[in-house]
Design a protein around this motif. Structure first.
Motif, short mmCIF file in Angstrom:
data_model
loop_
_atom_site.label_atom_id
_atom_site.label_comp_id
_atom_site.label_asym_id
_atom_site.label_seq_id
_atom_site.Cartn_x
_atom_site.Cartn_y
_atom_site.Cartn_z
N LEU A 100 0.90 -1.32 0.02
CA LEU A 100 -0.19 0.08 0.16
C LEU A 100 0.91 1.26 -0.06
CD1 LEU A 100 -3.02 0.80 0.06
CD2 LEU A 100 -3.04 0.88 2.45
N LYS A 101 1.98 1.29 0.81
CA LYS A 101 2.82 2.34 0.71
C LYS A 101 3.51 2.58 -0.84
CE LYS A 101 7.64 3.07 2.42
NZ LYS A 101 8.56 2.83 1.26
N PHE A 125 5.24 4.80 7.17
CA PHE A 125 3.76 4.40 6.61
C PHE A 125 3.23 3.51 7.89
CE2 PHE A 125 0.65 2.38 4.10
CZ PHE A 125 -0.09 3.35 3.54
N ASP A 126 2.19 3.99 8.65
CA ASP A 126 1.60 3.25 9.60
C ASP A 126 0.27 3.10 9.29
OD1 ASP A 126 0.10 2.34 11.93
OD2 ASP A 126 1.44 3.81 13.38
N GLU A 127 -0.26 1.95 8.68
CA GLU A 127 -1.53 1.84 7.92
C GLU A 127 -2.49 1.70 9.06
OE1 GLU A 127 -0.95 -1.33 5.31
OE2 GLU A 127 -3.08 -1.84 5.37
N LYS A 128 -2.07 1.16 10.29
CA LYS A 128 -3.26 0.78 11.29
C LYS A 128 -3.39 2.23 12.09
CE LYS A 128 -3.63 -1.91 15.15
NZ LYS A 128 -2.72 -2.16 16.44
N ASN A 129 -2.63 3.19 12.06
CA ASN A 129 -3.07 4.41 12.70
C ASN A 129 -3.13 5.49 11.75
OD1 ASN A 129 -2.77 3.63 15.61
ND2 ASN A 129 -0.62 3.43 15.02
N CYS A 130 -3.09 5.27 10.49
CA CYS A 130 -3.24 6.20 9.17
C CYS A 130 -2.35 7.15 9.55
CB CYS A 130 -4.58 6.65 9.39
SG CYS A 130 -5.85 5.09 8.91
N PHE A 131 -1.11 7.11 9.40
CA PHE A 131 -0.03 8.03 9.40
C PHE A 131 1.07 7.67 8.34
CE2 PHE A 131 4.26 9.27 10.94
CZ PHE A 131 4.14 10.49 11.09
N LEU A 132 1.55 8.91 7.94
CA LEU A 132 2.77 8.87 7.14
C LEU A 132 3.44 9.87 7.24
CD1 LEU A 132 2.44 10.56 4.46
CD2 LEU A 132 0.82 8.95 3.67
N SER A 133 4.90 9.65 6.90
CA SER A 133 5.76 10.84 6.82
C SER A 133 6.42 10.69 5.42
CB SER A 133 6.90 10.60 7.96
OG SER A 133 8.03 10.94 7.56
N ALA A 134 6.81 11.73 4.73
CA ALA A 134 7.04 11.42 3.31
C ALA A 134 8.13 12.73 2.93
CB ALA A 134 5.97 11.31 2.33
#
Lengths: 458, 141
Positions: free
Chosen positions: B23-24, B89-98
């Motif tokens: 997904l990332k 990419f933290d799918e469970k907590n709906c967080f990303l840093s990019a």
């Protein structure tokens, strides 16, 4: 989905499922076939499922698939029992069109057109990466958002006639910049007085046919006359405001989202703080767009004066009309105060001036409103797309489009070859079908027909 | 295939489908599709970086916020981007840093394509299976 034929120009989807009322489609057979080719009717049914709906959800003859509401879609939601939907206004808040009159005669103008078009193209920022015509300090920018063209008049950038010939007299009075995010302000601040891209344009046009001599004369229109049409909106400011509020509604009202067939149709419930804040922000974006088109018009006037070494008065440079086609207003419908959402639709009232642009290679029309009660006092806003942008790029070669327009005597300047394909005449419905439905439905009557001879695409 | 523009899915807008083994990766390829829709990425040099961190209520809202940043930086700071790299990419907590890589738009150097007004939720879909992810979304042009 079953469609009931009411007349040659009116169709109905009966109330079914979650719909609160039946939905109306104003179309002839040809247009209806085009409408059936995408998800317009599904979106129209979704509109009819919104709470507090007064009258019918309507699709006008230029309707096509959008997101949330269809484009060419109208829905009135009670300000007490319904709400206001940012997706029912659209991302380009107060995308609209204005026509500047001149007393120049097309046949005298045409030999000079290449230079004039080049000058206007250079003077008005368009396409990607461009900045606007006017720099504002923060407090000035906020004044403009809150007061629209009224503020430009104070600054000497608008005249009384500009206000008189602008819908809302150039200012939506409930506007407030206070509920607009810093992100949205940053997207809009530097682009005041810029055309943008996509379907935004500046067309130099000729009045080719006059249908109503009396009204034309009263409004200073005559056959052979040069006019300039400007189509643009609230740029990144409006886009971000719509986006911010759709997301805010999704966060605050998950139960509303769950009940809707499409999250993009979400609404801030009537009476909520969010509905008031969105409406005030939307009005501020509308004011921005009015000012945006005013500043571009000023710049075009300036170029014409320079070129002809003359004055505005001598060249007869006056605003015919400015109208918006992406906005919600509080209006009384069937005696109920409503947020009337017009997304790709024009307010149409008795004797109100209406502009319906065609594509860059076809006619546009100036009309006078008549009786549009059936369509919630609304008429079409353009011809409406039939080809998707991707399909147009794939199938319409930009060079061939330009050659074909050139053969018709239409010169084009564009910042991108893709835009030429995307906005090619073949990507749109036949404007004459749209006008036929508009007139035969009794919504409005033609005053004059305009044809383009020089086009700037953003 | 990293992404494709779907031809007849959106009449007035642009429909995009992006793919990835994870997904990332599908998120990164969605960003790439948006960058390419705005401006041909071939001539864009990686002269500047922009860091973004996003936290949302669900994955669709995370995708929306992430992609919207490209449009915002283009409009507000005149940036065009070649690509995006998601480092967390933290799918469970709906967080990303990019990180977005790109430079200032220069009309002498770059080939502009479309001005994207916004990302939309209409018809948005996220499929996430083992070793295969796909994202469909429509942008308003």
């Amino acid at each position: 989905m079953e469609l009931k034929k009411i007349s040659d120009y009116e169709w109905e989807i009966n109330k079914e499922g979650k719909m609160n009322s039946s939905a109306k489609i104003f179309a002839n057979d040809k247009i209806l076939q085009a409408i059936k080719n995408d998800k317009t009717l599904e979106q129209l049914k979704n509109m009819a499922s919104l709470p507090g709906l007064v009258g019918n959800a309507c699709a006008l003859p230029d309707a096509h698939q959008g997101y949330g509401f269809c484009i060419g879609g109208v829905a009135a939601l009670s300000i007490k029992e319904g709400g206001i939907s940012p997706g029912g206004v659209g991302f380009d808040i107060n995308c609209g069109v204005r026509v500047l009159k001149t007393n120049l005669i097309a046949k005298d103008f045409l030999p000079k057109i290449k230079n004039i078009l080049g000058n206007i193209y250079n003077a008005v920022p368009s396409g990607l990466g461009n900045k606007g015509l006017q720099r504002f300090e923060n407090d000035e920018f906020f004044e403009m958002l809150n007061k629209g063209i009224d503020y430009l008049k104070i600054k000497g950038l608008a005249k009384k006639n500009d206000l008189l010939n602008c819908e809302d007299y150039g200012v939506m009075k409930k506007a407030s910049h206070e509920f607009i995010s810093p992100k949205a302000l940053a997207r809009g601040k530097n682009t005041v007085g810029s055309l943008g891209s996509g379907n935004h344009f500046i067309d130099l046009m000729r009045v080719d046919e006059v249908f109503d001599e009396k009204t034309s004369k009263q409004n200073g229109l005559f056959k052979g006359q040069v006019v300039v049409m400007i189509h643009s909106g609230s740029r990144g400011l409006g886009h971000q405001v719509a986006s911010d509020y759709i997301n805010a509604i999704m966060r605050k009202y998950p139960e509303i989202i769950k009940s809707l067939p499409d999250p993009e149709i979400c609404y801030a419930p009537a009476g909520s703080k969010m509905s008031e804040e969105y409406y005030a922000s939307m009005c501020a974006c509308a004011n921005y767009a009015y000012a945006n088109r005013q500043l571009m018009m000023n710049s075009i006037k300036e170029e014409l004066c320079k070129f002809f070494k003359s004055t505005e008065e001598s060249l007869g440079l006056e605003l015919f009309q400015d109208i918006t086609h992406n906005v919600a207003r509080i209006e009384s419908i069937k005696g109920v105060s409503c947020y009337v959402h017009r997304k790709g639709a024009t307010k149409c009232v008795k004797n109100g001036k209406i502009i319906i642009p065609g594509s860059m290679g076809t006619s546009s029309y100036l009309l006078l409103g008549d009786n549009a009660e059936k369509s919630i006092n609304s008429s079409a806003h353009g011809s409406g797309r039939i080809l998707s942008r991707s399909r147009a790029i794939k199938t319409l070669d930009s060079k061939e489009v330009l050659d074909s327009l050139s053969k018709k005597g239409i010169m084009v300047k564009s910042s991108s070859k893709n835009i030429v394909s995307e906005e090619a005449p073949a990507a749109y419905k036949d404007i004459d079908d749209v006008i036929e439905v508009t007139e035969n439905s009794g919504f409005a009557k033609r005053i004059a027909k305009l044809n383009p001879f020089a086009v700037i695409n953003g | 295939m990293k992404y494709e523009y779907l031809i007849d899915e959106a009449t007035a807008d642009l429909a995009i489908k992006a793919y990835g083994e994870t997904l990332k990766e599908a998120f990164e390829n969605s960003a790439l599709a948006v960058c390419e829709a705005i401006c041909e990425t071939e001539n864009i040099d990686e002269q500047e970086i922009k860091l973004v961190k996003k936290k949302a209520d669900n994955l669709k809202m995370l995708l929306y916020d992430f992609l919207e940043e490209i449009i915002f930086l283009h409009d507000a700071e005149n940036m065009v981007f070649k690509r995006a790299e998601i480092d967390e990419f933290d799918e469970k907590n709906c967080f990303l840093s990019a990180v977005f890589f790109g430079e200032n738009f220069d009309n002498k150097k770059h080939v502009p394509k479309a001005h994207i007004k916004a990302i939309t939720y209409f018809d948005m879909g996220i499929e996430n299976e083992k070793n295969k992810a796909a994202i469909k979304f429509i942008v308003d042009v």
